[in-house]
Design an enzyme around this catalytic site. Structure first.
Site, mmCIF file in Angstrom:
data_model
loop_
_atom_site.group_PDB
_atom_site.id
_atom_site.type_symbol
_atom_site.label_atom_id
_atom_site.label_comp_id
_atom_site.label_asym_id
_atom_site.label_seq_id
_atom_site.Cartn_x
_atom_site.Cartn_y
_atom_site.Cartn_z
ATOM 1 N N ILE A 135 -21.546 -22.279 11.817
ATOM 2 C CA ILE A 135 -23.004 -21.251 12.053
ATOM 3 C C ILE A 135 -22.708 -20.887 12.844
ATOM 4 C CG2 ILE A 135 -25.357 -21.830 11.841
ATOM 5 C CD1 ILE A 135 -23.788 -22.479 9.383
ATOM 6 N N ARG B 94 -22.840 -7.106 7.044
ATOM 7 C CA ARG B 94 -21.095 -6.670 7.076
ATOM 8 C C ARG B 94 -20.665 -5.170 7.733
ATOM 9 N NH1 ARG B 94 -19.871 -7.876 0.790
ATOM 10 N NH2 ARG B 94 -19.101 -10.835 1.565
ATOM 11 N N GLY C 256 3.590 -6.379 30.407
ATOM 12 C CA GLY C 256 3.537 -7.710 31.447
ATOM 13 C C GLY C 256 2.263 -9.011 31.123
ATOM 14 N N GLU D 189 -17.712 -13.852 7.540
ATOM 15 C CA GLU D 189 -19.021 -12.402 6.619
ATOM 16 C C GLU D 189 -18.336 -11.678 5.216
ATOM 17 O OE1 GLU D 189 -22.052 -10.082 8.271
ATOM 18 O OE2 GLU D 189 -22.315 -11.585 9.759
#
Length: 541
Positions: free
Chosen positions: A222, A308, A405, A428
């Protein structure tokens, strides 16, 4: 103006009647309108044109074909404000928050003070009252600097504010909307240990006890749980009805039956809290039901479809942030006497990365605009979320390569972008869930393609009161699986063998059935070849 295209015809109506305020009556899209201009309202080009033309005249109403990235003044304002907020407030705290694994309380306070937690909330409740696209723009700008803060903002706006605005009663909105827009973080509680992608297999139960409801169960994964003051909790009030018993409840943080469990130690977006929740005899009043009892599953689907798009915006912002960070480095880092960015091998890589980011952004903006205009956007939202999350992962990985690096160290932000990007393909709706959603819609688009390729018929008055989708389902199911017969259609009457055009299956099925009814031999042939169609043909007759 952008290039225009004609959409409607406006026809002036007689007896325009000038009452001194420039009132004009006209018909637009079949509806009569009356436009009245006061002294305080400047005249529009359309208003001037209407007043200059005689009654009965027609003019074309042209609208600008706006680019997807064309923003309104308010949208540009919230985007610029979020970008400045990200640089001034988030950037100095991004790495420290990530290392500490928790959100700085000052960041949460600043989000509310800046209006970023109530972008779509109505102004009468202290919100900004802007569009869904405006919320996505703010999320994208924040994600360029710290995707963890963008996640909190996204969930709060696209799930909590939207849920309250769409499903809350007047009493609930009066009680909670102002708090959500000004001071209280919200949390969306759906997932459970045995209910992830199969969201409707949840085990949390809601039992009615007089006028109250008692919640029993647990939730996991959650988001915003540590900071939240209000939780939207999904529980099943009628398990015998399966998912049709799922109901949404509003639970306050100080409810004695709610316990917030351990915080997950995550790979990425570490400053965004993700916790377990336990409900032990958690009693809430009848007024805590959000929406209707048993309608929670519809609410969850609708909210997640919109959410979404917000996740897509977050991932686009993340990809752009990682890209900008790496580009600034390789444009100044020199090897063999010139900037790394000037080598052709590098140019090909960042050119392609830039293209992928823009493709993902267009998908996100398109889905957001479709949602705003009230059009179907479920497939487009899935595409946007899937593409953006994949691009974010790919670009963030490349950026570490470009830095070499130093990109592998925690002193630089490149590795944080890389870790943060991984969640995009998970929460989601996983990538496989998005693919399944897209495939379902694509398959539905071609469900009646066979008839569209073979049938061309005029309107058929014999068809009265026939349900085209039902006919297509029953009569077309075997035809679609009929092998060679489905290609030659020997059973179809001659009128149903015409050349292909833009007719579609549902209408074509009506015509074909009607033609079969009108020709007994064709009807008999149809029934002998496809028994499943027999009852439909005789019913039509």
């Amino acid at each position: 103006l952008k290039p225009t295209r004609c959409e409607r015809v406006i026809t002036l109506l007689p007896s325009q009647g000038n009452d001194g305020n420039g009132a004009v009556r006209f018909r637009f899209a079949g509806i009569e309108h009356r436009r009245q201009r006061s002294a305080e309202q400047p005249s529009s080009r359309l208003g001037v044109a209407l007043r200059c033309l005689p009654a009965g005249a027609s003019i074309f109403s042209c609208v600008a074909v706006a680019h997807l990235r064309t923003l309104s003044e308010d949208e540009a304002m919230i985007r610029d404000a979020a970008a400045k907020f990200a640089q001034d407030v988030l950037l100095p705290r991004a790495i420290p928050q990530d290392h500490a694994g928790q959100m700085d309380p000052e960041v949460v306070t600043a989000l509310f003070e800046g209006g970023f937690m109530g972008i779509e909330a109505p102004p009468e409740f202290g919100g900004v009252g802007l569009s869904f696209t405006a919320a996505c723009l703010a999320i994208e700008e924040m994600a360029k600097v710290d995707p963890a803060v963008a996640a909190m903002t996204d969930i709060h706006n696209t799930l909590l504010i939207t849920a309250m605005r769409r499903y809350g009663t007047q009493e609930q909105q009066a009680q909670y909307m102002s708090r959500l827009a000004s001071q209280t973080v919200g949390s969306f509680c759906l997932s459970e240990p045995e209910s992830g992608s199969d969201a409707f297999a949840l085990k949390t139960r809601a039992t009615q006890d007089g006028a109250d409801w008692i919640l029993e169960g647990s939730k996991c994964w959650i988001s915003n749980a540590r900071e939240a003051g209000l939780f939207v909790v999904f529980a099943n009030a009628a398990p015998e009805k399966r998912h049709r018993g799922i109901t949404a409840f509003l639970v306050e943080r100080d409810n004695p039956g709610l316990q917030i469990g351990k915080k997950e130690d995550k790979l990425g977006i570490r400053a965004s809290s993700t916790c377990e929740l336990n409900f032990d005899a958690c009693r809430v009043p009848a007024g805590a039901v959000l929406g209707e009892v048993g309608e929670g599953y519809k609410m969850a689907i609708g909210l997640l479809n919109e959410g979404r798009i917000g996740i897509g915006a977050q991932m686009v912002g993340l990809a752009q942030g990682a890209f900008d960070y790496a580009m600034r480095y390789i444009c100044t880092r020199k090897q063999f006497g010139r900037p790394v960015a000037d080598f052709q091998g590098m140019q090909f890589q960042y050119a392609r990365a830039r293209m992928e980011i823009e493709a993902a952004r267009v998908l996100v903006y398109n889905a957001a605009r479709l949602k705003e205009s009230g059009q179907s956007f479920v497939q487009e939202a899935a595409m946007a979320k899937l593409k953006a999350s994949e691009v974010a992962g790919q670009v963030a990985s490349q950026c570490i390569d470009w830095l070499g690096g130093v990109g592998f160290t925690r002193e630089f932000m490149a590795e944080k972008y890389y870790r943060d990007a991984k969640i995009g393909t998970i929460y989601e709706g996983t990538s496989n869930i998005q693919l399944a959603t897209i495939a379902k819609h694509v398959r539905a688009d071609y469900a009646d393609a066979w008839c569209a390729l073979h049938v061309r018929l005029p309107a058929c008055p014999q068809v009265v009161g026939i349900s085209a989708p039902k006919l297509l389902k029953v009569w077309g199911s075997e035809m679609a699986l009929g092998g060679g017969r489905s290609q030659t259609r020997p059973h179809m009457p001659s009128k149903a063998k015409a050349a292909a055009d833009d007719s579609f299956g549902a209408v074509a099925a009506q015509h074909a059935i009607a033609a079969a009814v009108a020709q007994p031999e064709a009807k008999q042939r149809t029934c002998s070849l496809w028994p499943a169609a027999r009852r439909v043909v005789f019913w039509a007759a």
